[in-house]
Structures are given as structure tokens and as C-alpha cells.
Design a protein around this motif. Structure first.
Motif, PDB file in Angstrom:
ATOM      1  N   SER A   1       9.537 -24.030   0.126  1.00  0.00           N
ATOM      2  CA  SER A   1       8.549 -24.382  -0.894  1.00  0.00           C
ATOM      3  C   SER A   1       8.517 -23.338  -2.001  1.00  0.00           C
ATOM      4  O   SER A   1       8.138 -23.640  -3.133  1.00  0.00           O
TER       5      SER A   1
ATOM      6  N   GLY B   1       6.139 -21.566   6.821  1.00  0.00           N
ATOM      7  CA  GLY B   1       5.234 -22.218   5.881  1.00  0.00           C
ATOM      8  C   GLY B   1       3.980 -22.748   6.560  1.00  0.00           C
ATOM      9  O   GLY B   1       3.787 -22.585   7.770  1.00  0.00           O
TER      10      GLY B   1
ATOM     11  N   SER C   1       4.535 -28.682  -1.521  1.00  0.00           N
ATOM     12  CA  SER C   1       5.433 -28.239  -0.452  1.00  0.00           C
ATOM     13  C   SER C   1       6.810 -28.805  -0.702  1.00  0.00           C
ATOM     14  O   SER C   1       6.999 -29.656  -1.570  1.00  0.00           O
TER      15      SER C   1
ATOM     16  N   ASP D   1       6.579 -28.393   5.383  1.00  0.00           N
ATOM     17  CA  ASP D   1       5.456 -27.560   5.814  1.00  0.00           C
ATOM     18  C   ASP D   1       4.620 -28.311   6.848  1.00  0.00           C
ATOM     19  O   ASP D   1       3.477 -28.701   6.615  1.00  0.00           O
TER      20      ASP D   1
END
Lengths: 488, 488
Positions: free
Chosen positions: A60, A235, A258, A262
Motif C-alpha cells: 500500500s 499492513g 490499500s 490489507d
């Protein structure tokens, strides 16, 4: 909601017939936090294997704005003649990332900020020595420095303001430019990078210590022995609807910031190995709108009331708007709209225009008289050159005169297809770590061999957020976790 | 903050040399949820041991207001000619306990509500067939029924209103009167009650199933085999500063609504045995003030803005006030104050009195003009007989005229020594259970042999609260957990 279940139960060491590979440190997740951990572990002399579920690096982080919140006298700040101090940076972050920010992490982060800037500088991240003067999200320029709310009330009364939003030279989202330099460094350090490889479970010995990891790639399952430690940099969990419902339901139904991966896998693997969590309800949330516009007018809720300083970091009104009676509106007059420079409106068009405030109240469905009194109060202050409610900078304050226009701050997000509600965000809570990324055990002490950083961990944040603090603390505490895991 | 650590790591069955006692079901914590679980497990034919750390039964339940949120046509409702339905009750609870209330639990609770009333009725809880007409916290009467926000906007637009706050005949806090009947029933059912006995850890077998419990009493440690299950009804975690900081920091620094034993021990024992948690940040919070007063005037924040319906269940303004710029004030004029009946003011004295609104703004430190515009807007609506912002019942709406008085809603809590901030509360999140109290495992499925109810579990609540829903869901789902543990 359908019942999503996932099993990240750890694999007992006794059940591992043989390891396919042995390394000192395994890092899971190749975003900025994972890259930082891998680089520092390698530099500390450890052999490092870095796993990434997707086919390319970046996570991300590569899709983000690319801001790094840094200060206390960086090269860029000094070149621009900006005075800054560790103390001012720390005081601002405690306020802006609060309430309930992690003061110990913020102190270390502020003290180490110039060194952290130099770390990026040395790997060739090219921060230009120019300041973007306006407020807002990512600028469509190559400027290397920007304000992120430091010069807005109430922070002006808490800490000496200095701009601290550092960014690589890329218009708009600069995360890709940032990660390009970082991944080149990971390669240069000889890290064993394995893409298309998904972590399945931690391997734990009979004492509960983490000693390896099982993963799955194109060639099937592989079990890796980590002689020194495993660092989870997987994440947050905005892509996991079940976890959102259980822990951070404020984000349910909104857009997801994202890369699509995630899903909280690292957090769940940690929990399954006995880890404690912290602040699982904390979130970042944003409305895609320009505070340049809101500053020249006023931002009101569905009761016609102002509720926030308009000229601050736009995350502040975004977060506040999520808990206001909605929808919220930006109200402007012609003088305000005409004072905007090209590029400050992002092409926004008024949703409603009205000759009188009464007409606008009716068009927006506001209670009769509510906006009229809000504007009257605002204008009384403007006549004195001040904003008595929210202390907006006097530069932006002028008496609002009919005709009026109303803009929907959520319009741009909807037009871009990023969110049907206008709000998008990500999660800030996660595994409970110390300042070296050691993961706390729910029954006290730490889970031996387990480290975490980035949004898989609870970092500096309480219940506030500023751009650059997620890449910032992910990389800063990712580095510390990498060094700790390597035994440095 | 000092580092509080606690180790509730489970005891492996293999390490238990011998059990001191064997029973079918062990219940931990003798508040209402534990009592309900014990009664129902015993009635289902199980032998039951009920542990309580303190020297007497009752827990926080005995110190509570004693309200039970029940409806759908109870004996009391019918005797008073009040029409109610399961559907109306369900719709109200989904709204009032939200956002993000547990709709499945609310549905079952509403469907079972009349039977649940009868369950209390049969054990001699003497609900009088009289209605306390006013709004507010516990009345200083013996009335058996009260309103809890059902007749206030916006709920009036969501569900047909009916009063559903059932309470035993005791002025003020009625939890003691309630628990007196309940504990008599526990004794009558032959439950093995062990006071002064603190649970230390769960005993788990090699598959992770809970098969017993280790506890400590005056005679030393004792290890109990539970052949059918362990039910955790240990309460929430408002008395645990470390858990508050990690999961529900909104309550840090505020008063605690508890018996002093709500330290999260059961939640932590469950987590240590692999349990999942849910909504750990959710809280109840209250300001000790009377909505009877606020309804006759207005409630404003530190910007002079109204922010909530004044004539609703007082928990709604309390919760809203926690997130407003503070302090908040109740502003009244003479007509409003004189319209209060004896007992409705709780002896509250104005903190400030002023001849003009300008003087009052100055005294309260409100921005110049802010309260003047708020009152002007309010009076414009009052002249039309309405409250356009919050739709307060027209009965209470009248034009506010100088002189004015300002009351501090936190004064009474501070005077009573219950809170230095005025706010007091408790936690709503906990172990993640199904509707039969089965505790979910963090890696999927359930922890065999483990059940939870009351505030040790996440119940019907999302992020809202109404009196009677904690005793209500604690007892209702406590009963279900007891039956499930007994294998009924």
C-alpha cells in the motif's frame, strides 16, 4: 454478513518435518515498513528473506501519497530557512495524533527524525528544496515540503509551526517514486526477496517462541527457519470485513485505502501466537476535497453548524465529518471562489447555487434559519477580522455575501469511484509492540522471536492522523524492528 | 503509566496433578449474568459451582440502577394499557444501541423479552404496575416502568414508542433489590456458591478445550474440573488502567461504574485460551445530570452550539458531550426553571446567572455572539412551537428570555465524589460470543468448553447504550450460556 473465518493457528515446531530454507530474519510484507526492516537487518549482518504475496514490491506504500512526516531541522527545512526543533515536532505530533497518542514512540521518532531523513536521502530519495505553501492533500507539483496542519488552530497554540511534510518529486501520489528508491536499496543489500509468496502461519517451539514461518508460493508450500526472528509488516485490516465489523466498524461501507492485501493476516497470525493488540478501533479516514476551498468559505453539517477549523490538514475535517450529522457542505460566496488559484478547486462544481441564504437552506434541507445564523455569526467575526469559533487564519476570513454556492466534499471521491460514501480510510490499530517492534504477549512479556511494524502494529497514533505519519512510523520503527530482530 | 502485567496463561491439563473438586459447570463471577447462568444450568440438571472474588454476591449489578430493558407486552405494560410489539422494541434497540449494534442478539432478545420478564417475575422481583412519566436516570420512586428515550427524536421516527424500563420497587439505585431476589433463587436451586474465591486461570486440555479452572480462596489454591463447561461472567475492564489504555482510552481519567472488581480478568483468561474479542473500544458513559432540566432549556458546548436532543435518555447527551468541545452547559431561563417539579432538579444550583446573553457568554467563556445566535435560532423555532434542529418535544419548547442561568451538568457527579471530570462509565466490549455464549476462537470456530456473558462478552451493543440493556443482555444471554454449558 457472511461469516469469514481464517485460520492462522501456528504450526508447532514438532510438526515440522524439515525446513526448506534457513535464514536469520524473515520479513513478511514488502511495503515500506518491511523494506525498512529488511534493509536494517541486512546492514546489521543478518541474512534476510523478505516475502510478498503480490507479484511486485511496494504494498500500500507504493500507492500512497508518499509523504514522510519529518522535522527538527532536515536538509530541506534548513535550505528553506525554516526553523524547527525536536520539541516543537514532538508537541505537534502528540496533539495531532491524539487523543491518546503514544508519547514514547513519538519522542523517539522526533529525536531520530533528522537521521531518518538522511537515511532516505542517502538512498537517493530526491527531496526538492521547495515549499508548497497551500494546505491540502498531495500537491500536483514536485515540491519537496508541505504544511500538514502545523500552522492551523489549535496547533498554533501548542507548538511553534513548521512545515514537515517531506515528499519525493512526483505530482500527486508520490508513493511509487519513494518505493522505487527503497526497493533498489533492498536489492543492493542482498535481501532474498520472494514475490508471489503468501505467509500461512508462524512456526512456534514448545516455549511459544516464534522460530519460523510457513508460506505458499507458485511451487507450493515452503517452511522457513528464522534463526533470529520474524518481522510482520503485513499492513492493516481494512480489506477484512469481519475484522472491521469486530474492531473498527466506523470504516464499514466506506472506501479502502490499500493495495487490496490489507486483510489483517499478520495481525491474526500474531494473535494466534499469543500476541496482544492495541487500539484496534483507531482509523484514518479522508474525504477527497480541498481545504483551499473550505478555507475561503465555511464547512457546515446537516444542522447548518460549523464544526471544525477549515484551514487545517484536511484529515481533521474528514475525521470530524464522519461523526457529524451529514451530509456536510462547503459553502462559498463569489469572492471566496474567485480567490482560488487554478488547481485549487480540482474542477469541483457547485451542487447547489442560491440567491439567498434562505433558498440555500431549503435546497440543502437544512433547518430553517440554521445557516442564516451560522453565516451571521461568522460575518460578525469577519467584520472584526477574526473567526471566534475556530480561529481560522484571518487571511481566509471575509464576510460571506449572497449569492452562495454549496459544494459536496464527497463528490470527488464518488466521481473517482474510490468510495460511494465519499469517505475512504485504513486502520491504525494492530499488534502491541514496544519501540523496537517486539510484540507483547497477551499474558505479559513478549512473544520471543516475533516483531512487527507498520500498520500491522499499533504505532505512534492515538485517535488522530496526519499524512506522512504512517509511512513515517512504519519506516522508522520498521528499521528498529529489523535491527532488533537481527540482534544488533 | 506504570506497566501493569497480569498472567492468565491457561494451565495445561497435563500439569494438573489432581482436581480438588469436580462439577458439571463452573460459573465465574456472581453478578446478574453469572447468577442467570448458574440458575439455568442448575435447572437444566447440571451441578454448578459459582465463584465470586468478593465476600458477598451481587457484583456491579447490585450497585446499578436495577433497570431491565424489557418489552413487547409485559404484564406491567399491559396493566398500564401500553401497546408494544417485538418489532418496535427491536427497531428501537437497533437504533439506540447503534451504530453497529448486534442485530442477531437484539432480535432474539426482543423475541424472548416477555418470557424473560416472566422469569424475573416468577422469582419474586416485584415490578409495580405504575409508570414514571418523566425522562431521566433512576427515579426516586417505586414506579415499575419508565421511559428510556423511546419517546424522543429521532427514535420517534424509527419505532412506535413504548416505555420499556422495568425496575423493582426501590427509590434510586434498585440493583440491590433486584439482586436480592436473584441470589435467593440461586440458593434455592442448590448452586454451590464459593465467595472470596478468585479465578486464576483456565485449565485446558491438549486440544485447547477448557476443562476446568484454578482458583484461589482463603484456604489456598483449588483446581476444579468442569465436565461440561466454564462460563465467564466476570464483568468488563473499567478497573484495569492498562486495558483501558490499550482498548478503550475514552474512559481514561473518568469515573468508574463498577464494584471495583471489573479488571477484565475473565476477558484476559479467555484471550489467553485463544478467544477472539469484539468491540473492545465500546463504552457506556454518563454525566450525572437531569434531562428534566436540560429539556426546559438548552444544552450547549463550549462554542455555544446545541449538539443533541435535550429530552432524550440522558446517556445520549452524556455520550455526545464526551466528544464535544467542553465544558458543556445547561442554559435555562426563569420560566423553565420554575416549571420544574420538586425533585427534578436534584438540588442543582446555577454556576452562573446573567442579566443578558452577552454577559452569560462572557461568564462562560463562550465566543462572542455564539450563544446569542443559538438562542435566537431556538426562539425562532419556539415561536412556531417547534425545535427545527433536534425536534425536542414541543411540550418543553418555549422562548428563552433573559435573565439566564447556566448549570454545569458535571457538578453533581463531582459533588458526589464519583468523578472528577463529571463523566463515569464502564466498558461494553469483550469476548466474542455467539447467541448461546459460546466463545469464538481467534483462529476460527469456538473454544470448546468456554462460555461468556455479561460485560465480559460483547453483547447486543454497538456504540450506543440505554439503561437496562446491560443487566438485560447479561441476564438473557447469561441464561442461554448456562443452558448451553449444561448441554441442554
Amino acid at each position: 454478513m457472511t461469516e469469514q473465518t481464517s485460520s492462522y493457528a501456528p504450526v508447532p515446531l514438532a510438526e515440522v518435518e524439515q525446513f526448506d530454507h534457513t535464514t536469520d530474519v524473515v520479513v513478511v510484507g514488502y511495503g515500506l515498513a518491511g523494506a525498512a526492516a529488511a534493509i536494517e537487518a541486512a546492514r546489521a549482518g543478518a541474512s534476510v528473506t523478505l516475502l510478498e504475496r503480490f507479484s511486485g514490491p511496494g504494498g500500500s506504500s507504493a500507492q500512497s501519497g508518499g509523504e514522510l512526516y519529518l522535522g527538527g531541522g532536515t536538509r530541506v527545512q534548513k535550505a528553506l530557512g525554516i526553523e524547527d526543533s525536536v520539541e516543537a515536532m514532538e508537541a505537534y505530533l502528540v496533539a495531532a495524533l491524539g487523543p491518546h497518542a503514544d508519547e514514547e514512540k513519538i519522542r523517539l521518532y522526533s529525536q531520530g527524525s533528522v537521521e531518518h531523513f538522511d537515511w532516505f536521502d542517502a538512498m537517493g530519495v530526491d527531496f526538492h528544496e521547495t515549499l508548497w505553501e497551500s494546505t491540502g492533500w498531495m500537491p500536483f507539483t514536485n515540491d519537496g515540503l508541505m504544511w500538514l496542519g502545523e500552522n492551523a488552530w489549535p496547533y498554533t497554540e501548542i507548538a511553534t509551526p513548521a512545515p514537515r511534510g517531506h515528499r519525493p518529486p512526483a505530482p500527486g501520489f508520490a508513493g511509487g517514486a519513494l518505493m522505487e528508491k527503497v526497493t533498489a536499496t533492498v536489492e543492493a543489500e542482498g535481501v532474498d526477496v520472494r514475490l508471489d509468496t503468501r505467509a500461512l502461519a508462524l512456526v512456534v517451539d514448545e516455549t511459544g517462541a516464534v522460530v519460523g514461518l510457513r508460506a505458499k508460493g507458485f511451487a507450493g508450500e515452503t517452511t522457513i527457519r528464522a534463526t533470529k526472528g520474524v518481522v510482520l509488516t503485513t499492513g492493516g485490516f481494512v480489506d477484512n470485513e469481519r475484522m472491521l465489523a469486530d474492531h473498527a466498524p466506523d470504516l464499514l461501507g466506506h472506501g479502502k485505502v490499500s493495495d487490496g492485501g490489507d486483510d489483517g493476516s499478520g495481525i491474526e497470525m500474531g494473535i494466534a501466537a499469543g500476541a496482544a493488540t492495541r487500539r484496534m478501533s483507531a482509523i484514518e479516514v479522508s474525504l477527497t476535497f480541498t481545504t483551499a476551498m473550505a478555507s475561503r468559505g465555511i464547512l457546515v453539517n446537516a444542522l447548518g453548524q460549523r464544526f471544525v477549523t477549515e484551514d487545517t490538514y484536511p484529515g481533521v475535517p474528514s475525521h470530524a465529518a464522519l461523526h457529524q450529522p451529514g451530509p456536510v457542505w462547503v459553502i462559498m460566496d463569489e469572492e471566496g471562489f474567485d480567490s482560488l488559484s487554478t488547481g485549487e478547486t480540482w474542477g469541483a462544481q457547485p451542487k447547489h447555487a442560491a440567491e439567498t441564504v434562505e433558498e440555500l437552506e431549503s435546497d440543502l434541507g437544512l433547518p430553517a434559519g440554521s445557516l442564516a445564523h451560522t453565516i451571521a455569526l461568522y460575518n460578525e467575526g469577519a467584520a472584526r477580522g477574526e473567526d471566534p469559533l475556530f480561529h481560522k487564519n484571518a487571511t481566509w476570513v471575509h464576510e460571506l455575501k449572497a449569492p452562495f454556492a454549496a459544494f459536496d466534499p464527497a463528490d470527488m471521491a464518488r466521481a473517482a469511484g474510490s468510495s460511494t460514501t465519499g469517505f475512504s480510510g485504513f486502520t491504525l490499530g494492530g499488534l502491541h509492540t514496544d519501540v523496537d517492534g517486539r510484540v507483547r504477549r497477551s499474558t505479559g512479556g513478549f512473544v520471543p522471536g516475533l516483531y512487527a511494524a507498520g500498520r500491522a502494529a499499533s504505532g505512534m497514533h492515538g485517535y488522530g492522523y496526519v499524512s506522512g505519519t504512517s509511512l513515517g512510523d512504519g519506516s522508522f520503527f520498521g528499521r528498529r524492528a529489523g535491527r532488533a530482530a537481527a540482534g544488533a
